[in-house]
Design a protein around this motif. Structure first.
Motif, PDB file in Angstrom:
ATOM      1  N   ASN A 127       0.268  -0.827   0.187  1.00  0.00           N
ATOM      2  CA  ASN A 127       0.255   0.019  -0.598  1.00  0.00           C
ATOM      3  C   ASN A 127       1.181   1.140  -0.050  1.00  0.00           C
ATOM      4  O   ASN A 127       0.576   2.260  -0.891  1.00  0.00           O
ATOM      5  CB  ASN A 127      -0.420  -0.544   0.709  1.00  0.00           C
ATOM      6  CG  ASN A 127      -1.857  -0.872   0.542  1.00  0.00           C
ATOM      7  OD1 ASN A 127      -2.902  -0.681   0.009  1.00  0.00           O
ATOM      8  ND2 ASN A 127      -2.059  -1.462   1.867  1.00  0.00           N
ATOM      9  N   LYS A 140       1.063   3.006  -3.513  1.00  0.00           N
ATOM     10  CA  LYS A 140       0.117   3.892  -3.862  1.00  0.00           C
ATOM     11  C   LYS A 140       0.229   5.210  -3.736  1.00  0.00           C
ATOM     12  O   LYS A 140      -0.156   5.969  -3.816  1.00  0.00           O
ATOM     13  CB  LYS A 140      -1.174   3.204  -3.688  1.00  0.00           C
ATOM     14  CG  LYS A 140      -0.781   1.329  -4.331  1.00  0.00           C
ATOM     15  CD  LYS A 140      -2.607   0.886  -3.188  1.00  0.00           C
ATOM     16  CE  LYS A 140      -2.562  -0.453  -3.691  1.00  0.00           C
ATOM     17  NZ  LYS A 140      -3.779  -0.507  -2.381  1.00  0.00           N
ATOM     18  N   ASP A 163      -4.500  -0.387   3.775  1.00  0.00           N
ATOM     19  CA  ASP A 163      -5.215  -0.184   3.198  1.00  0.00           C
ATOM     20  C   ASP A 163      -5.455   1.044   2.215  1.00  0.00           C
ATOM     21  O   ASP A 163      -5.910   1.858   3.176  1.00  0.00           O
ATOM     22  CB  ASP A 163      -7.260  -0.830   3.346  1.00  0.00           C
ATOM     23  CG  ASP A 163      -7.850  -1.154   2.402  1.00  0.00           C
ATOM     24  OD1 ASP A 163      -7.270  -1.525   1.326  1.00  0.00           O
ATOM     25  OD2 ASP A 163      -8.795  -0.774   2.802  1.00  0.00           O
ATOM     26  N   LYS A 218      -6.934   3.147  -0.920  1.00  0.00           N
ATOM     27  CA  LYS A 218      -7.943   2.620  -3.003  1.00  0.00           C
ATOM     28  C   LYS A 218      -7.666   4.580  -2.484  1.00  0.00           C
ATOM     29  O   LYS A 218      -8.353   5.600  -1.457  1.00  0.00           O
ATOM     30  CB  LYS A 218      -9.384   3.035  -2.486  1.00  0.00           C
ATOM     31  CG  LYS A 218      -9.886   3.011  -3.872  1.00  0.00           C
ATOM     32  CD  LYS A 218     -10.678   1.682  -4.112  1.00  0.00           C
ATOM     33  CE  LYS A 218     -10.357   1.942  -5.576  1.00  0.00           C
ATOM     34  NZ  LYS A 218     -11.943   1.412  -6.362  1.00  0.00           N
ATOM     35  N   GLU A 229     -10.566   7.491  -2.228  1.00  0.00           N
ATOM     36  CA  GLU A 229     -11.327   7.796  -1.397  1.00  0.00           C
ATOM     37  C   GLU A 229     -11.255   7.213  -0.246  1.00  0.00           C
ATOM     38  O   GLU A 229     -12.368   7.574   0.953  1.00  0.00           O
ATOM     39  CB  GLU A 229     -11.809   6.322  -2.043  1.00  0.00           C
ATOM     40  CG  GLU A 229     -12.216   6.693  -3.591  1.00  0.00           C
ATOM     41  CD  GLU A 229     -12.876   5.466  -3.742  1.00  0.00           C
ATOM     42  OE1 GLU A 229     -14.040   3.838  -3.513  1.00  0.00           O
ATOM     43  OE2 GLU A 229     -12.556   5.202  -5.347  1.00  0.00           O
ATOM     44  N   ARG A 230     -10.388   5.908   0.019  1.00  0.00           N
ATOM     45  CA  ARG A 230     -10.301   5.767   1.695  1.00  0.00           C
ATOM     46  C   ARG A 230      -9.195   4.960   2.090  1.00  0.00           C
ATOM     47  O   ARG A 230      -8.628   4.584   1.244  1.00  0.00           O
ATOM     48  CB  ARG A 230     -10.914   4.591   1.979  1.00  0.00           C
ATOM     49  CG  ARG A 230     -10.813   3.321   1.454  1.00  0.00           C
ATOM     50  CD  ARG A 230     -12.664   2.274   1.357  1.00  0.00           C
ATOM     51  NE  ARG A 230     -12.493   1.076   0.311  1.00  0.00           N
ATOM     52  CZ  ARG A 230     -12.144   1.074  -0.152  1.00  0.00           C
ATOM     53  NH1 ARG A 230     -11.125   1.402  -0.668  1.00  0.00           N
ATOM     54  NH2 ARG A 230     -12.660  -0.244  -0.503  1.00  0.00           N
ATOM     55  N   GLY A 231      -8.679   4.486   3.533  1.00  0.00           N
ATOM     56  CA  GLY A 231      -7.809   4.007   3.885  1.00  0.00           C
ATOM     57  C   GLY A 231      -8.031   3.417   5.317  1.00  0.00           C
ATOM     58  O   GLY A 231      -8.754   4.142   6.250  1.00  0.00           O
ATOM     59  N   VAL A 277      -4.546   9.231   1.387  1.00  0.00           N
ATOM     60  CA  VAL A 277      -5.689   8.816   0.776  1.00  0.00           C
ATOM     61  C   VAL A 277      -5.751  10.012  -0.565  1.00  0.00           C
ATOM     62  O   VAL A 277      -6.225   9.635  -1.085  1.00  0.00           O
ATOM     63  CB  VAL A 277      -7.167   8.623   1.740  1.00  0.00           C
ATOM     64  CG1 VAL A 277      -6.839   7.844   2.884  1.00  0.00           C
ATOM     65  CG2 VAL A 277      -7.321   9.779   2.166  1.00  0.00           C
ATOM     66  N   ASP A 298      -5.385  12.060  -3.966  1.00  0.00           N
ATOM     67  CA  ASP A 298      -4.014  11.660  -4.789  1.00  0.00           C
ATOM     68  C   ASP A 298      -3.848  12.951  -5.372  1.00  0.00           C
ATOM     69  O   ASP A 298      -4.386  13.831  -6.469  1.00  0.00           O
ATOM     70  CB  ASP A 298      -5.532  11.180  -5.646  1.00  0.00           C
ATOM     71  CG  ASP A 298      -4.878  10.612  -6.861  1.00  0.00           C
ATOM     72  OD1 ASP A 298      -3.682  10.355  -6.909  1.00  0.00           O
ATOM     73  OD2 ASP A 298      -5.834   9.991  -7.621  1.00  0.00           O
ATOM     74  N   GLU A 358     -11.596   8.808   5.118  1.00  0.00           N
ATOM     75  CA  GLU A 358     -12.634   8.419   3.547  1.00  0.00           C
ATOM     76  C   GLU A 358     -12.684  10.076   3.126  1.00  0.00           C
ATOM     77  O   GLU A 358     -12.702  10.886   4.250  1.00  0.00           O
ATOM     78  CB  GLU A 358     -14.084   7.589   4.163  1.00  0.00           C
ATOM     79  CG  GLU A 358     -15.189   7.929   3.008  1.00  0.00           C
ATOM     80  CD  GLU A 358     -16.863   7.788   3.546  1.00  0.00           C
ATOM     81  OE1 GLU A 358     -17.187   7.420   2.691  1.00  0.00           O
ATOM     82  OE2 GLU A 358     -16.808   7.375   4.761  1.00  0.00           O
TER      83      GLU A 358
END
Length: 195
Positions: free
Chosen positions: A65, A68, A83, A85, A88-90, A124, A126, A154
């Protein structure tokens, strides 16, 4: 009381592999209970299958992760990123220690909790470069050294270069912290868009 039918070693190991693949955070204790065997049997099964212990599995997931994340270096995230994304979330996990706590009370200092929340919020986003513009935080319950903090972030809204991120931190499913952050994505490392 009906006796549980023992499953074969091959079937148990197949089930063990599948369960760990779907949930890398399952503990040996949970696996032993599920398969009605001892914890030692589960450890031997994992060893035979080449499956690392929980701590090592968490580290492997975190390393995947970290790659990313755009706005921070992997070592700048407080806790282990389990985790993500992007946009979006983590989720991150922080195991607290006595060095994070006041020696007299064994209560974890607030800046460690805030740092976990803020760094997850930044992770999280971007964006290549981001700063915290606003934070509204609330400590809901004291955290004691040794507690495991599970932070969930989130992204709830993006308006222009402002990213609104909510972070909740739990200990054993009890919320101990909440934070609402407005993170500002910068044009580049030198130029700041207006907040």
């Amino acid at each position: 009381m009906a006796l549980q039918k023992r499953i074969s070693k091959v079937d148990r190991q197949e089930g063990l592999r599948d369960l760990i693949k779907s949930d890398p955070f399952v503990t040996d204790e949970e696996l032993a209970e599920k398969f009605h065997v001892s914890i030692q049997t589960i450890r031997l099964d994992r060893l035979e299958l080449g499956i690392p212990e929980l701590r090592e599995r968490v580290k492997q997931v975190a390393e995947n992760n970290y790659q990313k994340v755009r706005s921070l270096g992997g070592n700048e995230i407080v806790g282990e990123l389990i985790d993500l994304k992007l946009g979006e979330r983590g989720i991150s996990l922080l195991e607290t220690t006595s060095s994070m706590a006041f020696s007299k009370t064994n209560i974890v200092r607030g800046h460690h909790i805030f740092s976990q929340a803020e760094s997850l919020a930044m992770a999280v986003i971007d964006a290549e470069v981001a700063l915290t513009g606003v934070s509204n935080i609330k400590y809901l319950s004291p955290v004691t050294a040794g507690d495991k903090l599970v932070a969930k972030a989130e992204v709830v809204r993006v308006r222009g270069n402002s990213h609104f991120v909510h972070v909740k931190i739990n200990v054993n499913s009890m919320q101990v912290f909440r934070g609402k952050f407005i993170l500002v994505a910068l044009k580049d490392k030198k130029g700041v868009e207006e907040i």
